[in-house]
Design a protein around this motif. Sequence first.
Motif, PDB file in Angstrom:
ATOM      1  N   TYR A   1      -5.493  -1.478   7.549  1.00  0.00           N
ATOM      2  CA  TYR A   1      -4.041  -1.652   7.606  1.00  0.00           C
ATOM      3  C   TYR A   1      -3.618  -1.810   9.055  1.00  0.00           C
ATOM      4  O   TYR A   1      -3.938  -0.970   9.899  1.00  0.00           O
ATOM      5  CB  TYR A   1      -3.341  -0.431   7.016  1.00  0.00           C
TER       6      TYR A   1
ATOM      7  N   TYR B   1      -0.694  -1.515  11.554  1.00  0.00           N
ATOM      8  CA  TYR B   1       0.630  -0.884  11.549  1.00  0.00           C
ATOM      9  C   TYR B   1       1.165  -0.868  12.969  1.00  0.00           C
ATOM     10  O   TYR B   1       0.432  -1.066  13.943  1.00  0.00           O
ATOM     11  CB  TYR B   1       0.530   0.560  11.015  1.00  0.00           C
TER      12      TYR B   1
ATOM     13  N   ALA C   1       0.856  -1.187   0.000  1.00  0.00           N
ATOM     14  CA  ALA C   1       0.000   0.000   0.000  1.00  0.00           C
ATOM     15  C   ALA C   1       0.889   1.234   0.000  1.00  0.00           C
ATOM     16  O   ALA C   1       2.077   1.172   0.326  1.00  0.00           O
ATOM     17  CB  ALA C   1      -0.906   0.005   1.235  1.00  0.00           C
ATOM     18  N   ASN C   2       0.270   2.325  -0.365  1.00  0.00           N
ATOM     19  CA  ASN C   2       0.996   3.583  -0.392  1.00  0.00           C
ATOM     20  C   ASN C   2       0.915   4.222   0.992  1.00  0.00           C
ATOM     21  O   ASN C   2      -0.174   4.405   1.530  1.00  0.00           O
ATOM     22  CB  ASN C   2       0.342   4.481  -1.445  1.00  0.00           C
ATOM     23  N   ILE C   3       2.064   4.544   1.578  1.00  0.00           N
ATOM     24  CA  ILE C   3       2.056   5.259   2.858  1.00  0.00           C
ATOM     25  C   ILE C   3       2.433   6.713   2.570  1.00  0.00           C
ATOM     26  O   ILE C   3       3.462   6.982   1.946  1.00  0.00           O
ATOM     27  CB  ILE C   3       3.058   4.650   3.852  1.00  0.00           C
TER      28      ILE C   3
ATOM     29  N   SER D   1      -9.090   3.149   5.463  1.00  0.00           N
ATOM     30  CA  SER D   1      -8.626   4.074   4.429  1.00  0.00           C
ATOM     31  C   SER D   1      -8.949   5.526   4.778  1.00  0.00           C
ATOM     32  O   SER D   1      -8.296   6.442   4.313  1.00  0.00           O
ATOM     33  CB  SER D   1      -9.268   3.722   3.091  1.00  0.00           C
TER      34      SER D   1
ATOM     35  N   PHE E   1       4.562  -1.600   8.531  1.00  0.00           N
ATOM     36  CA  PHE E   1       3.283  -2.038   7.944  1.00  0.00           C
ATOM     37  C   PHE E   1       3.162  -3.543   8.198  1.00  0.00           C
ATOM     38  O   PHE E   1       3.713  -4.347   7.468  1.00  0.00           O
ATOM     39  CB  PHE E   1       3.314  -1.700   6.441  1.00  0.00           C
TER      40      PHE E   1
ATOM     41  N   PHE F   1      -2.655   5.530   4.961  1.00  0.00           N
ATOM     42  CA  PHE F   1      -2.424   4.442   3.994  1.00  0.00           C
ATOM     43  C   PHE F   1      -3.443   4.550   2.880  1.00  0.00           C
ATOM     44  O   PHE F   1      -4.600   4.894   3.130  1.00  0.00           O
ATOM     45  CB  PHE F   1      -2.605   3.073   4.662  1.00  0.00           C
TER      46      PHE F   1
ATOM     47  N   SER G   1       6.069  10.027   0.493  1.00  0.00           N
ATOM     48  CA  SER G   1       5.125   8.944   0.173  1.00  0.00           C
ATOM     49  C   SER G   1       5.866   7.809  -0.519  1.00  0.00           C
ATOM     50  O   SER G   1       6.811   8.036  -1.277  1.00  0.00           O
ATOM     51  CB  SER G   1       3.997   9.522  -0.691  1.00  0.00           C
TER      52      SER G   1
END
Lengths: 271, 414
Positions: B301, B303, B240-242, B319, B274, B332, B253
């Motif tokens: 997510y 974490y 996933a994009n953090i 999200s 993550f 995330f 990012s």
Amino acid sequence: MLRIENTLFTIVLITYFLSMAFYFLYVVGKKKIYSRLGLGLQILGLVLHTAAIICRGIGAGRLPLTNQYEFASAFAWGLCLISLIFILIYRFYTLGAFASPVFLVMTGYAALLDNQVRELMPALRSGWLGIHVSTAIISYGAFGLAFVLGIVFLLRDKLKARGFLDRHLPDKEKLDMLGYRSVALGVLFLTITIITGAIWAEQAWGRYWSWDPKETWSLITWIIYAIYLHLRIRRGYHGKAAAIFAIIGFGCVLFTYVGVNTLIPGLHSYG
Amino acid sequence: MRFAMILLGILVVACTAGSLIPQGQTYAWYAEKYSERTAALIVATHLDDAFHSWWFILINAFLCINLIACNLVRLPSLIRRTKNYAKPDENPVVSAPYHEDINTAFTKMKMSGVKEMEKNGHRVLFSFKHRIGLWGAWVCHLGVLLLIVGYSLGQMTYKEYAVYGVPGDTLAVPGTSLAVTIDDFRIELREDDTVEQYTADITAFDLSKSSEGKSATISVNHPADLLGYRFYQNSTGWAANITILKNGEYFQSKVVCAGDYLPVQDKPELVIYFNAFYPDYQFIEGYGPSTRSGKVLNPAYLYSVYYMGQMLGMNVLSSEDVLTIDEYTVYFSEPQSYTLIQIKKDSFTWLAFVGALVIIAGLFLAFYIQPQKLWAVEEEDGSWTVKASCKKGDMLFRRQFETEIEGKNKDASY
Ligand code: HEM
């Protein structure tokens, strides 16, 4: 299609049972007609069994050789086929009385297993898998027959009176030779099974041999039969010793097939 | 041969032990499962890694030496026997007078290519077949040798690497001059949500040369060979994009795979780890977080945050949620699948497979190509004596002789 398979499979079980019954009658009732009926029913059962396997293949949309149920059924099929070939080539009808209980039990075992069709994980979708399992069926069938012949040999060894069985079993030298020929067939096909399995593993997992328990046990089986082949060359290891070896060897085969899955976890846990 | 059989027996025992004792575990693991004493014994005898232990290699080395010696010793006599096969034997295995037309003896025994010759003043009709079958055992042993050698060399020299990433990534393969770009990665699902296939398009570069990259598509069961290495689509997982904001402004990012972490750029002692991704999140009392399906319906997510190696906390973010640590805001987004690509080089696989094919050929020769010869000697009175030789174990041929030549046991049926 799967419904048809189910029905056919039940009929196959009954046919095999009747075939066994007539073969037994032949041994007890000593009439030639019984042996021919047993043979006819065995052929009929085999044809229906083949049809059942094909139906399953069509119903599932793939080669029906991927889980314990399918493999058990195919294993019984292989033993039935190979024993039939030996019965016909060597005109050895009494063999039916010894082989039929084994493939009947094998078919019965398959009937007890979960026969639902499941989709395959990607690693199992490979042409090599088809060859791998098909050769395994022939190999296991041949070892199964060698096991049966080993038992027949030991039984014959015990028979003293000149009864019906004594006249209707090949002499010991011939039984020994038949056992040897079926082990030879088994070894050749086990070798091909192991090698095609290795090719498949190389493509799926990047390693052609990783010593997982199933692989290791197939190697053990292979070495055991290799020892059998060598011992036979030496004097004194024919006949009885070879028969006992064939029986032990088949124990190894069964352990590789059933025992490893239930007792030791590994990559092969699906089939 | 006795020593060889003992070696094979030991090999069986070793393999049995290696398959029954779980391999590659730690002392503590064995101590927990068995007992301290057993665990110490297992580790001391290398039974925790039986198939790579010195004694296992030693058994195989002995086996190889044995096979080489056996094959060398037997080679001259095998060549001699092959040459001599085209002549009648001094001591036939079977022999019997024959009173019919002598040519029928050969046709009944399925022997062709009959040659006429003379021996000790007698007219002799001679034929032989399948003498190549004499080589079965020899060829089989050669194959076993090649297989063991090929496998061992492969074990000593093979190299294996793995990289993982999402489409767009270019990843250096540590320990090599290779880099791999993941051009695309697809997961094909069936109607019932099970996986049909994992497929990746990749391009491999050799960084030591400024040549063009080589591209290929790989999927499970379909590896590709590029630049001397073999590339496998091995497995997959979630990434996933953090995104990190600092004082409310975009700061940093990166796409991070589950199981991996991201240090904050200007404060590397602060690390976002993550832990796991749940595409269709649910929380069950007593069980904890899990996912209902493989579809991204309700992404969440898991974490944890570390500061100077100390865990500050662990939680689940959806999200929509954000996480605030001092001046940083973390969230995330864009869950996607990453691919794990395995890269391998084994320069001796071919040798092992050649060995395997040679074994099959040898077994076939040994079992199904039976060397046989049959000849007829004309006696002084004009009658014929038929003689034959075959391998000791070739009882079918002897029986055939008894039936066809001696006229015994016709139509045996049981
Ligand atoms: C170090 C190990 C081995 C030694 C010293 C050895 C030795 C021998 C010898 C002396 C023979 C008799 C040859 C003849 O009669 O022509 C033989 C036959 C044979 N060996 Fe081996 N062997 C070994 C391993 C193996 C292995 C691992 C296999 C694999 C299956 C194998 C397969 C065979 C076969 C198929 C035959 C012919 C058997 C027959 O015709 O019935 N050998 N071996």
